[in-house]
Design a protein around this motif. Structure first.
Motif, PDB file in Angstrom:
ATOM      1  N   PRO A 278      20.146   2.530 -18.910  1.00 32.16           N
ATOM      2  CA  PRO A 278      19.147   1.599 -19.479  1.00 32.16           C
ATOM      3  C   PRO A 278      17.716   2.089 -19.299  1.00 32.16           C
ATOM      4  O   PRO A 278      16.892   1.978 -20.225  1.00 32.16           O
ATOM      5  CB  PRO A 278      19.406   0.303 -18.708  1.00 32.16           C
ATOM      6  N   SER A 279      17.398   2.644 -18.131  1.00 37.36           N
ATOM      7  CA  SER A 279      16.046   3.168 -17.901  1.00 37.36           C
ATOM      8  C   SER A 279      15.784   4.393 -18.772  1.00 37.36           C
ATOM      9  O   SER A 279      14.672   4.572 -19.290  1.00 37.36           O
ATOM     10  CB  SER A 279      15.876   3.539 -16.427  1.00 37.36           C
ATOM     11  N   ILE A 280      16.800   5.225 -18.950  1.00 39.38           N
ATOM     12  CA  ILE A 280      16.646   6.423 -19.778  1.00 39.38           C
ATOM     13  C   ILE A 280      16.427   6.030 -21.237  1.00 39.38           C
ATOM     14  O   ILE A 280      15.589   6.626 -21.944  1.00 39.38           O
ATOM     15  CB  ILE A 280      17.872   7.334 -19.626  1.00 39.38           C
ATOM     16  N   VAL A 281      17.161   5.029 -21.694  1.00 42.36           N
ATOM     17  CA  VAL A 281      16.988   4.555 -23.071  1.00 42.36           C
ATOM     18  C   VAL A 281      15.588   3.981 -23.269  1.00 42.36           C
ATOM     19  O   VAL A 281      14.962   4.182 -24.316  1.00 42.36           O
ATOM     20  CB  VAL A 281      18.069   3.511 -23.422  1.00 42.36           C
ATOM     21  N   GLN A 282      15.068   3.277 -22.268  1.00 42.25           N
ATOM     22  CA  GLN A 282      13.705   2.754 -22.362  1.00 42.25           C
ATOM     23  C   GLN A 282      12.686   3.891 -22.446  1.00 42.25           C
ATOM     24  O   GLN A 282      11.717   3.808 -23.208  1.00 42.25           O
ATOM     25  CB  GLN A 282      13.394   1.866 -21.159  1.00 42.25           C
TER      26      GLN A 282
END
Length: 429
Positions: A278-282
Motif C-alpha cells: 500500500p505504501s509503495i502504491v501511494q
C-alpha cells in the motif's frame, strides 16, 4: 530486432539522463527540491531525487541489452545459437549441482564466506533465495527443452545397414539425453530447496505450459517420422498424454516441494511485501508521470515506509519489478516494457509457427519469458545483474533460433539485424 533493442536502450538511457539533469527553475523537478530550497536556499532541481545515483544506474540497467545484442550478433546461425543455449543450460545445471553440494555439506557458507541471510534455504552462488529460484527455474526449462529434443529427434536416424529408423525406436537415448535429464532433475531438486514460493510457483506454471506444448509437438514429430500424421483417432491419446504430463508435473511439485508447502502454510499471507505494497502504491501515485529517478527507490520510499512493515530495516527494493520500474522511470516505463515483451512474444510465436526441428527452442524461450514475467510481479530477480545477464543470453539464443528458417527450395533465410538475407544451402531446419 537489433534496431528495436538499440532504440529501446537509447531511449532508456536518454530519459535517465534527462531525469538527472539539474538546473534552476526546472518545471519538472521533483517537489523534494523545492522543500530543500526552503531550508538551504535556492537549489537547482531535477526529476530525480538522487541524480548521481540515476546516472550510475544507467550502466547496470543497460547490461542485459548489451548482452542480448552481443548474443544476436555473435551467434547468428542455428548451430552457434544452439551451442550458446546448451552452454547456458549446462552452466545453470552446474550452478544447481554446486548449490546442492553446498546445501548438504556447507550450509552456513555462501561461496567462501559465512551466510548472513536465508540460512535454512539453498541459495547457491546468490544471496537471495528468490533470485536463485528464478535462475534455476530458467535453467530447468532450457534443460527440459534440450531433453525433449534429444529424446525425440525429428529426422529418423539410419541403422548400420542404412535402413530407416523403425517405429518401435521412436525415442532415442544418447549422451545429451542423459546429460540434460540429469541436469533437469538436479535443477528441480535445487529449485525446491530454495523454498521460494513465488519462484517455484512461476516455474511450475511455465513448466506446465512448456510440457503441454512439447507433448503436442512430440506427437507431430512421431507422425513425421512414421509418415502417419496424427488423425482424428489419435487426438484422444494425444490429449490424454497432455493431461498425464501436466498431472505428473503437479505430482512432482507436491511430493518434492514439502518444504515450500510447509512454509506457505505457516506464513500464509503474512508477508512483509504485502504489508508494504500500500505504501509503495501511494509512492507510485505521487510520482507516476515523471518518476523519482532511475535507481532512486530506496531514497524515495524512505518517506513512505510504514514503521509496522519496516522490520528494523529500510527497503531498497519494491519487491515488484513493475512497481519499481514505474516509480523510478515514470509512465514511460509502461510503453518501453510493452514493446520489449511484445517483441519477444512475436519472435517466439514466429518461431513456433515457422520452425520445425527448432520450435522447441522458441517454446523454451517463451516459457522462460513467462517465468520472469510472473515472478517479477512479486520479486526483483530480473534486477540482479547475474540473473538479468542469464535471462538476456537465453532470449538472444532463443530469438535467433526462432527467426532463422528454411524456405521450401532449401535456401536458408536468416533474418539478421537489418532484415532478411540469404546465406548458404541447408536441407534441415
Amino acid at each position: 530486432m537489433l534496431k528495436a533493442t538499440v532504440v529501446l536502450a537509447a531511449l532508456l538511457a536518454l530519459w535517465a539522463c534527462s531525469q538527472a539533469l539539474r538546473f534552476e527553475g526546472n518545471p519538472f523537478a521533483n517537489p523534494v527540491w523545492k522543500s530543500a530550497s526552503e531550508v538551504l536556499g535556492a537549489l537547482p532541481g531535477s526529476i530525480s531525487i538522487v541524480p548521481a545515483d540515476t546516472l550510475a544506474t544507467i550502466i547496470p540497467v543497460l547490461l542485459p541489452f548489451a548482452v542480448f545484442t552481443t548474443g544476436v550478433l555473435l551467434f547468428q546461425s542455428d548451430a552457434s545459437a544452439t551451442r550458446l543455449l546448451r552452454f547456458l543450460a549446462i552452466s545453470g545445471g552446474l550452478v544447481a549441482l554446486y548449490g546442492l553440494i553446498q546445501f548438504e555439506f556447507f550450509p552456513d557458507y555462501l561461496m567462501f564466506r559465512k551466510k548472513d541471510y536465508y540460512l535454512d534455504d539453498l541459495t547457491s552462488v546468490l544471496v537471495n533465495r528468490n533470485s536463485i529460484a528464478t535462475y534455476l527455474g530458467a535453467a530447468l526449462l532450457i534443460n527440459a527443452g534440450f531433453l525433449f529434443d534429444s529424446l525425440i529427434p525429428v529426422s529418423p536416424r539410419r541403422g548400420r545397414a542404412g535402413a530407416a529408423f523403425h517405429a518401435q525406436r521412436l525415442i532415442q537415448v544418447d549422451t545429451y539425453s542423459v546429460l540434460h535429464g540429469f541436469l533437469a532433475f538436479v535443477t528441480l531438486l535445487a529449485l525446491l530447496l530454495t523454498r521460494s514460493r513465488g519462484g517455484i510457483a512461476a516455474t511450475f506454471v511455465a513448466l506446465s505450459a512448456l510440457s503441454v506444448f512439447l507433448v503436442i509437438d512430440g506427437y507431430w514429430r512421431i507422425g513425421q517420422r512414421t509418415r502417419r500424421p496424427s488423425n482424428g483417432m489419435a487426438r484422444p491419446s494425444k490429449w490424454a498424454s497432455v493431461s498425464v504430463a501436466a498431472a505428473f508435473i503437479v505430482l512432482i511439485f507436491f511430493l518434492l516441494g514439502g518444504r515450500v508447502l510447509m512454509r506457505a502454510d505457516m506464513q500464509g499471507a503474512e508477508d512483509a511485501r504485502f504489508c508494504a505494497y500500500p505504501s509503495i502504491v501511494q509512492l507510485l501515485k505521487d510520482n507516476w508521470l515523471f518518476g523519482t529517478g532511475l535507481g532512486s527507490f530506496r531514497e524515495a520510499y524512505e518517506r513512505y515506509q510504514d514503521p509496522l512493515c519496516a522490520h528494523n530495516r529500510l527497503w531498497d527494493r519494491a519487491h515488484s519489478f513493475y512497481l519499481e520500474g514505474w516509480i523510478d522511470l515514470g509512465v514511460i516505463f509502461v510503453p518501453l516494457l510493452l514493446v520489449a515483451v511484445g517483441g519477444l512474444i512475436l519472435i517466439f510465436i514466429s518461431g513456433i509457427k515457422n520452425r520445425k526441428s527448432r520450435r522447441w527452442a522458441s517454446a523454451s524461450g517463451a516459457s522462460v519469458l513467462l517465468l520472469f514475467l510472473l515472478h517479477s510481479i512479486v520479486d526483483f530477480s530480473i534486477q540482479i545483474p547475474g540473473v538479468a545477464v542469464f535471462f538476456a543470453a537465453i532470449m538472444a539464443a532463443a530469438s535467433v533460433l526462432s527467426l532463422n528458417r528454411v524456405r521450401r527450395n532449401g535456401v536458408r533465410q536468416k533474418r539478421g539485424p537489418d532484415g532478411p538475407n540469404f546465406t548458404g544451402l541447408h536441407q534441415t531446419s
